[in-house]
Scaffold this active site. Structure first.
Site: not given
Ligand code: UT7
Length: 342
Positions: A129, A269, A299
């Protein structure tokens, strides 16, 4: 916003022989809009989760026949038109991508052929990215040294081809697209005033595609393991993204002898609205200083900041002297920030 005189500007311009200015920009987004509602029908997710956790409402997905170089060539054609420059005048094409048409030849070579840039030297840059700003800095160096006159810088990715559409952790985040900028020397503009770049290969495995390359070539046995798709530790990536983009913004401002209050617009980004909100908070600036489009495109990797730059240039009525901060983060890990004087 503080207005600067030409005298003041010259004090913090880089001491290069020839500055590299943005002569024109362009972008291309595929026609098909994939909404969050559509993703609800594909994986266990909701529109509400995607919107509140990322800010994304929809993304564009390229047609099966549409390649990364097709999208890049369309963005390039728009930039050439915008700058009133012919393809024959382009002396170099640098394409930032992690989804090249093929391992080789470079996507830049395909773009050269598609737009008829007969006299250009062509190569790709791989910095995920962050690729577009890496490519812009390479272009700046060539222009500053007088080796090249007009360089086409492209950020293009067809991430839909490396997304695991069964993984809700990643498939809701990404989209396809391309952006372009033409760089060259223009009298009376400071152009790219400063750039700060960084990488940390020891964190490669928090955001990567483990398979499909020489480390784990695709075989008929491992294809079901989806090794050649995006694997990401979201929380770790998030944490490093905020820190690296804040640090590199501060570094590049110091390098240029500026403060954040001098900046007219920040083009970040476009990965996650919450990341951008955290950056705004730490830089002590309002969110409306940022140009945002991730709600519409998600993204798009190397294309994201390039598309946003073009959009901002079209809609924000930048005036000569305005100072734009571009800041990116991606797999590698990689990050970069540049300040451009319009
Ligand atoms: O371009 C390169 C850079 N990329 C980035 O910058 C991405 C950086 N990361 C992020 O933007 C975030 O970490 C995410 C959007 C990917 C995830 O958000 P988060 O608030 O960090 O969520 P998490 O990964 O901590 O997951 C929280 C919960 C989990 O469930 P449990 O374990 O708490 O029950 C996940 O399984 O959300 C769940 N989850 C979803 N639920 C519904 C993860 N993806 C989804 C989804 N829909 N699509």
């Amino acid at each position: 916003m503080q207005q600067r005189t030409n005298h003041q500007l010259s004090e913090y311009s880089l001491k290069t022989d020839r500055c590299a200015s943005i002569l024109g920009t362009g972008s291309y987004l595929p026609e098909y809009i994939m909404t969050n509602a559509k993703l609800e029908s594909m994986v266990d997710t909701t529109d509400e989760w995607i919107r509140t956790r990322t800010g994304i409402r929809e993304r564009r997905i390229a047609a099966a026949h549409e390649t990364t170089s097709d999208m890049a060539a369309a963005a390039a054609a728009a930039a050439l038109k915008n700058a009133s420059i012919s393809a024959e005048e382009v002396s170099m094409i640098i394409c930032a991508t992690v989804t090249p048409d093929m391992f080789f030849p470079s996507t830049a070579c395909f773009v050269q052929s598609k737009i008829g840039a007969l006299h250009a030297v062509c190569f790709d840059v791989s910095a995920a990215c962050s690729g577009f700003l890496y490519a812009m800095e390479i272009a700046r160096q060539f222009i500053a040294s007088g080796q090249q006159k007009i360089i086409l810088v492209l950020g293009a990715d067809k991430l839909s081809t490396i997304v695991n559409w069964k993984d809700r952790n990643t498939c809701v985040l990404f989209g396809d697209g391309a952006g372009a900028a033409l760089l060259g020397h223009r009298e009376g503009s400071g152009g790219i005033l400063a750039t700060s770049m960084g990488s940390n290969g020891s964190l490669a495995n928090i955001l990567y595609t483990p398979g499909g390359g020489s480390a784990a070539p695709t075989t008929s046995e491992n294809v079901d393991q989806k090794l050649a798709t995006i694997h990401m530790n979201g929380r770790e990536t998030y944490k490093h993204a905020v820190k690296a983009m804040v640090d590199s913004s501060e570094k590049v401002l110091a390098q240029a002898g500026l403060t954040i209050n001098d900046i007219t617009c920040i083009i970040p980004h476009q990965a996650n609205l919450r990341i951008i909100e955290a950056i705004a908070d730490r830089l002590h600036v309002p969110l409306n200083l940022f140009h945002l489009n991730l709600d519409r495109y998600g993204n798009t990797s190397a294309a994201a900041v390039a598309i946003a730059l073009h959009e901002a240039a079209q809609t924000k009525n930048f005036r000569p002297g305005d100072l734009i901060l571009l800041v990116v983060f991606g797999g590698g890990l990689t990050w970069a920030a540049s300040i451009v004087q319009w």
